[in-house]
Design a protein around this motif. Structure first.
Motif, PDB file in Angstrom:
ATOM      1  N   ALA A   1       0.656  -1.319  -0.155  1.00  0.00           N
ATOM      2  CA  ALA A   1      -0.212  -0.169   0.059  1.00  0.00           C
ATOM      3  C   ALA A   1       0.666   1.415   0.303  1.00  0.00           C
ATOM      4  N   THR A   2       2.110   1.262   0.617  1.00  0.00           N
ATOM      5  CA  THR A   2       2.247   2.848   0.594  1.00  0.00           C
ATOM      6  C   THR A   2       4.483   2.265   0.819  1.00  0.00           C
ATOM      7  N   VAL A   3       4.347   1.446  -0.563  1.00  0.00           N
ATOM      8  CA  VAL A   3       5.727   0.852  -1.374  1.00  0.00           C
ATOM      9  C   VAL A   3       6.678   2.375  -1.601  1.00  0.00           C
ATOM     10  N   GLU A   4       6.042   3.421  -2.406  1.00  0.00           N
ATOM     11  CA  GLU A   4       6.974   4.479  -2.558  1.00  0.00           C
ATOM     12  C   GLU A   4       7.769   4.610  -1.087  1.00  0.00           C
ATOM     13  N   SER A   5       6.501   4.680  -0.042  1.00  0.00           N
ATOM     14  CA  SER A   5       7.516   5.361   0.879  1.00  0.00           C
ATOM     15  C   SER A   5       8.364   4.639   1.365  1.00  0.00           C
ATOM     16  N   GLU A   6       8.427   3.800   1.071  1.00  0.00           N
ATOM     17  CA  GLU A   6       9.887   2.753   2.119  1.00  0.00           C
ATOM     18  C   GLU A   6      11.104   2.979   0.183  1.00  0.00           C
ATOM     19  N   ALA A   7      11.284   3.508  -0.784  1.00  0.00           N
ATOM     20  CA  ALA A   7      12.070   3.286  -1.386  1.00  0.00           C
ATOM     21  C   ALA A   7      13.418   4.462  -0.858  1.00  0.00           C
ATOM     22  N   VAL A   8      13.915   4.108  -0.116  1.00  0.00           N
ATOM     23  CA  VAL A   8      15.287   4.450  -0.163  1.00  0.00           C
ATOM     24  C   VAL A   8      16.880   4.152  -0.498  1.00  0.00           C
ATOM     25  N   TRP A   9      16.698   2.929  -1.658  1.00  0.00           N
ATOM     26  CA  TRP A   9      17.320   3.102  -1.690  1.00  0.00           C
ATOM     27  C   TRP A   9      18.229   3.642  -2.953  1.00  0.00           C
ATOM     28  N   SER A  10      19.716   3.780  -3.586  1.00  0.00           N
ATOM     29  CA  SER A  10      20.044   4.421  -4.930  1.00  0.00           C
ATOM     30  C   SER A  10      20.206   2.945  -5.820  1.00  0.00           C
ATOM     31  N   LEU A  11      20.355   3.220  -7.049  1.00  0.00           N
ATOM     32  CA  LEU A  11      20.790   1.893  -7.738  1.00  0.00           C
ATOM     33  C   LEU A  11      22.125   2.087  -7.425  1.00  0.00           C
ATOM     34  N   ALA A  12      23.401   2.784  -6.559  1.00  0.00           N
ATOM     35  CA  ALA A  12      24.515   2.412  -6.227  1.00  0.00           C
ATOM     36  C   ALA A  12      24.279   1.309  -5.207  1.00  0.00           C
ATOM     37  N   GLN A  13      23.456   2.143  -4.244  1.00  0.00           N
ATOM     38  CA  GLN A  13      23.391   0.811  -3.352  1.00  0.00           C
ATOM     39  C   GLN A  13      22.540   0.144  -3.748  1.00  0.00           C
ATOM     40  N   LEU A  14      21.845  -0.322  -4.337  1.00  0.00           N
ATOM     41  CA  LEU A  14      21.322  -2.000  -4.660  1.00  0.00           C
ATOM     42  C   LEU A  14      22.633  -2.697  -5.187  1.00  0.00           C
ATOM     43  N   GLN A  15      23.118  -2.476  -5.827  1.00  0.00           N
ATOM     44  CA  GLN A  15      24.002  -2.686  -6.448  1.00  0.00           C
ATOM     45  C   GLN A  15      25.038  -2.940  -5.538  1.00  0.00           C
ATOM     46  N   GLU A  16      25.667  -2.912  -4.137  1.00  0.00           N
ATOM     47  CA  GLU A  16      26.129  -3.049  -3.585  1.00  0.00           C
ATOM     48  C   GLU A  16      25.718  -3.938  -2.613  1.00  0.00           C
ATOM     49  N   LEU A  17      23.643  -3.835  -1.723  1.00  0.00           N
ATOM     50  CA  LEU A  17      23.583  -4.722  -1.724  1.00  0.00           C
ATOM     51  C   LEU A  17      23.189  -6.356  -2.193  1.00  0.00           C
ATOM     52  N   PHE A  18      23.465  -5.826  -3.613  1.00  0.00           N
ATOM     53  CA  PHE A  18      23.386  -7.595  -4.717  1.00  0.00           C
ATOM     54  C   PHE A  18      24.466  -7.727  -4.711  1.00  0.00           C
ATOM     55  N   ASP A  19      25.863  -7.146  -4.629  1.00  0.00           N
ATOM     56  CA  ASP A  19      26.959  -8.041  -4.382  1.00  0.00           C
ATOM     57  C   ASP A  19      27.518  -8.412  -3.530  1.00  0.00           C
ATOM     58  N   GLU A  20      26.899  -8.015  -2.421  1.00  0.00           N
ATOM     59  CA  GLU A  20      26.770  -8.819  -0.817  1.00  0.00           C
ATOM     60  C   GLU A  20      26.726 -10.223  -1.256  1.00  0.00           C
TER      61      GLU A  20
END
Length: 295
Positions: free
Chosen positions: A39-58
């Motif tokens: 219901a409130t997904v937009e308010s949770e979108a706090v990661w940038s693409l670069a940060q997501l890349q780092e999380l995915f790499d880990e």
């Protein structure tokens, strides 16, 4: 046919695992379709693409050590991890080490497709240009599937230059950022985004790209003075620290993979005056040259 079907199945299973074991636990995950959207997904979108890349790499590091049922051991039949399967195959068949060339390095960089206009190439609100682009301005690249756009490769940690694939004659054309004389060092995408926010917060009569370049130059100057540099706020300090770490790598020669261009002059599109800093952009890693320096 059987081999192709099996390969497709493995790929689909891998993407399914990424969705169920990684994506669904990330803030801002919207689900595989609208019926699974929060219901409130937009308010949770706090990661940038670069940060997501780092999380995915880990995450991939742990994935590589996780046993998979689709990887049975050739000798025991038990499920093994990708790392274990690689070791088993290498012990049975050996391996042939091949060093990446500068051309290989460019092929691995992120890609965008752009038109070469009279003013150059626009990428993320930056303008790149070079005299070597003159014969190809407003020209169809020949790639019909991309509507005539040209393939642009860029390094997210060095946005001072881009590499344009020459679809007509082969090779690459290196194009520099037109506002490069205003900055003192290479910069990464996260530094650029922060500079854009700083420029937007301080309205100016200058063109947006020029105002951003000034904010970027100030940020790079503070990053270059070390940890003791005074920063307006904590966010500026963090970005400066990340930028300082990103620019710590030595430049590498790129002459082997780019078209020769002895004229380094270009129009920066502004009327800025004063002494211009000398900037040595990051180059393309040359594995063969690096190997010669090994003991």
């Amino acid at each position: 046919m059987h081999s192709t079907t099996r390969s497709n199945s493995v790929i689909e299973r891998t993407f399914q695992s990424i969705n169920t074991l990684f994506c669904q636990y990330i803030c801002g995950y919207v689900g595989r379709d609208v019926t699974r959207r929060g219901a409130t997904v937009e308010s949770e979108a706090v990661w940038s693409l670069a940060q997501l890349q780092e999380l995915f790499d880990e995450w991939v590091i742990h994935w590589q050590r996780r046993p998979h049922e689709g990887l049975p051991s050739p000798d025991s039949g038990r499920a093994v991890s990708p790392n274990e399967m690689y070791s088993l195959l290498v012990s049975a068949a050996g391996y042939l080490p091949l060093m990446l060339t500068g051309e290989d390095y460019l092929e691995l960089l992120p890609c965008q497709w752009r038109t070469i206009n009279d003013y150059g190439i626009r990428l993320d609100r930056r303008t790149y240009d070079d005299r070597a682009l003159n014969p190809y301005r407003r020209l169809h690249s020949g790639v019909n599937t991309r509507n005539g756009a040209w393939e642009i490769r860029y390094d997210p940690y060095d946005l001072t230059q881009v590499f344009v694939r020459n679809h007509h004659h082969g090779g690459w054309i290196r194009a520099a950022w037109t506002h490069l004389p205003m900055v003192t060092a290479p910069f990464a995408d996260f530094t650029w985004r922060h500079a854009r926010r700083l420029a937007a917060a301080s309205p100016s009569t200058e063109p947006a790209e020029t105002a951003t370049a000034r904010a970027l130059a100030d940020l790079l100057d503070r990053a270059g003075t070390g940890p003791v540099a005074a920063t307006p706020n904590a966010i500026d300090g963090k970005v400066a620290a990340r930028t300082r770490a990103a620019i710590a790598h030595p430049p590498v020669d790129t002459a082997a993979v780019t078209e020769p261009d002895t004229d380094d002059d270009f129009d920066d599109g502004s009327d800025d005056s004063g002494d211009l800093a000398t900037v040595i952009p990051f180059g393309v890693f040359d594995a063969a040259a690096e190997a010669e320096r090994w003991p």
